[in-house]
Design an enzyme around this catalytic site. Structure first.
Site, PDB file in Angstrom:
ATOM      1  N   HIS A  28       0.826  -1.208   0.000  1.00  0.00           N
ATOM      2  CA  HIS A  28       0.000   0.000   0.000  1.00  0.00           C
ATOM      3  C   HIS A  28       0.863   1.262   0.000  1.00  0.00           C
ATOM      4  O   HIS A  28       1.628   1.502   0.932  1.00  0.00           O
ATOM      5  CB  HIS A  28      -0.929   0.009   1.225  1.00  0.00           C
ATOM      6  N   HIS A  35      -4.802  -5.781  -6.309  1.00  0.00           N
ATOM      7  CA  HIS A  35      -4.599  -7.041  -5.605  1.00  0.00           C
ATOM      8  C   HIS A  35      -5.940  -7.589  -5.111  1.00  0.00           C
ATOM      9  O   HIS A  35      -6.970  -6.923  -5.163  1.00  0.00           O
ATOM     10  CB  HIS A  35      -3.601  -6.895  -4.455  1.00  0.00           C
ATOM     11  N   CYS A  70     -12.583  -6.761   6.776  1.00  0.00           N
ATOM     12  CA  CYS A  70     -11.936  -6.760   5.469  1.00  0.00           C
ATOM     13  C   CYS A  70     -10.611  -7.498   5.604  1.00  0.00           C
ATOM     14  O   CYS A  70     -10.077  -7.620   6.700  1.00  0.00           O
ATOM     15  CB  CYS A  70     -11.659  -5.340   4.997  1.00  0.00           C
ATOM     16  N   HIS A  72      -7.228  -9.868   3.269  1.00  0.00           N
ATOM     17  CA  HIS A  72      -6.606 -10.417   2.066  1.00  0.00           C
ATOM     18  C   HIS A  72      -6.422 -11.926   2.248  1.00  0.00           C
ATOM     19  O   HIS A  72      -5.980 -12.362   3.316  1.00  0.00           O
ATOM     20  CB  HIS A  72      -5.233  -9.784   1.837  1.00  0.00           C
ATOM     21  N   GLU A  90      -9.889 -11.308  14.148  1.00  0.00           N
ATOM     22  CA  GLU A  90     -10.139  -9.905  14.490  1.00  0.00           C
ATOM     23  C   GLU A  90     -11.260  -9.726  15.504  1.00  0.00           C
ATOM     24  O   GLU A  90     -11.211  -8.823  16.342  1.00  0.00           O
ATOM     25  CB  GLU A  90     -10.488  -9.102  13.233  1.00  0.00           C
ATOM     26  N   TYR A 107     -12.749  -1.731  -6.379  1.00  0.00           N
ATOM     27  CA  TYR A 107     -12.704  -0.306  -6.080  1.00  0.00           C
ATOM     28  C   TYR A 107     -11.266   0.199  -5.998  1.00  0.00           C
ATOM     29  O   TYR A 107     -10.323  -0.571  -5.858  1.00  0.00           O
ATOM     30  CB  TYR A 107     -13.429   0.006  -4.763  1.00  0.00           C
ATOM     31  N   GLU A 117      -5.853   2.411  -1.810  1.00  0.00           N
ATOM     32  CA  GLU A 117      -6.346   1.031  -1.804  1.00  0.00           C
ATOM     33  C   GLU A 117      -6.816   0.736  -3.217  1.00  0.00           C
ATOM     34  O   GLU A 117      -7.519   1.557  -3.837  1.00  0.00           O
ATOM     35  CB  GLU A 117      -7.510   0.860  -0.819  1.00  0.00           C
ATOM     36  N   GLU A 119      -8.275  -2.665  -5.121  1.00  0.00           N
ATOM     37  CA  GLU A 119      -8.574  -4.078  -4.870  1.00  0.00           C
ATOM     38  C   GLU A 119      -9.712  -4.608  -5.736  1.00  0.00           C
ATOM     39  O   GLU A 119     -10.694  -3.905  -5.984  1.00  0.00           O
ATOM     40  CB  GLU A 119      -8.970  -4.275  -3.398  1.00  0.00           C
ATOM     41  N   TRP A 165     -15.219   2.414   0.379  1.00  0.00           N
ATOM     42  CA  TRP A 165     -15.567   1.140  -0.249  1.00  0.00           C
ATOM     43  C   TRP A 165     -16.856   0.567   0.338  1.00  0.00           C
ATOM     44  O   TRP A 165     -17.668  -0.009  -0.380  1.00  0.00           O
ATOM     45  CB  TRP A 165     -14.418   0.139  -0.157  1.00  0.00           C
TER      46      TRP A 165
END
Length: 198
Positions: A28, A35, A70, A72, A90, A107, A117, A119, A165
């Protein structure tokens, strides 16, 4: 002495095909490469949606309210498994399934400091009847349950404090119906190639 392997994100082309990996810690910046990521919406038995405030230590959008979770996927990790893994990490949420509802969401958003961002970020619905949340303070600063109507109305009125987003996702998700628990599940074949189950 054991060393921890760096966390990698999956780089993708415009068609969502994996083209490599990069360390999350370096991906980032002002020219963030496209990604693979995911967003999730946790919904309780009453149809309320869990929204969270990102920890202030986060590199991107610290302290900003957003959807439930959110993240990855690791290289080769199915997206639904990645969703459940991050929810457990989390928020202490032990859910059974994560279902794609916006499989092609994508977005690009720019922070005030220029960090980007960028993605391909399929959106998943997670039904969670326990409604017990135990957030990690280094990931989540605050959380709350809101009705879907409240969320939609705030976005429509321009008063929402949710991430850019998340607001884009809400506008698309409201087309799926007024009850999040009844949103239709998308065919996994519609996910980007890098995210499809093997």
């Amino acid at each position: 002495m054991r060393t921890t392997s760096p966390e990698l994100v999956v780089l993708v082309d415009d068609d969502g095909v994996a083209v490599g990996t990069q360390e999350k810690a370096t991906v980032h910046h002002e020219d963030t490469p496209l990604h693979l990521a995911f967003s999730s919406y946790v919904v309780d038995a009453d149809g309320r949606v869990l929204v969270t405030r990102r920890a202030w230590e986060k590199i991107t959008w610290p302290g900003v309210w957003t959807n439930s979770c959110c993240g990855h996927p690791a290289p080769g990790e199915p997206l639904d498994r990645a969703v459940l893994r991050r929810l457990a990490h989390e928020l202490g949420i032990d859910a059974d399934a994560a279902d794609p509802v916006l499989p092609r969401f994508r977005y690009r958003a720019v922070m005030d400091n220029g960090v980007v961002e960028h993605e391909i970020c399929p959106v998943f619905l997670v039904r969670y009847d326990a409604a017990v949340v135990d957030p990690r303070p280094d990931e989540v600063a605050e959380h709350r349950w809101q009705t879907w109507t409240e969320i939609v109305d705030d976005v429509a009125s321009g008063t929402s404090e949710l991430s850019p987003w998340c607001q884009d996702q809400v506008r698309q998700l409201q087309q799926l119906g007024p009850d999040p628990r009844s949103w239709p599940v998308s065919d996994a074949a519609l996910l980007p190639p890098a995210a499809r189950p093997l």
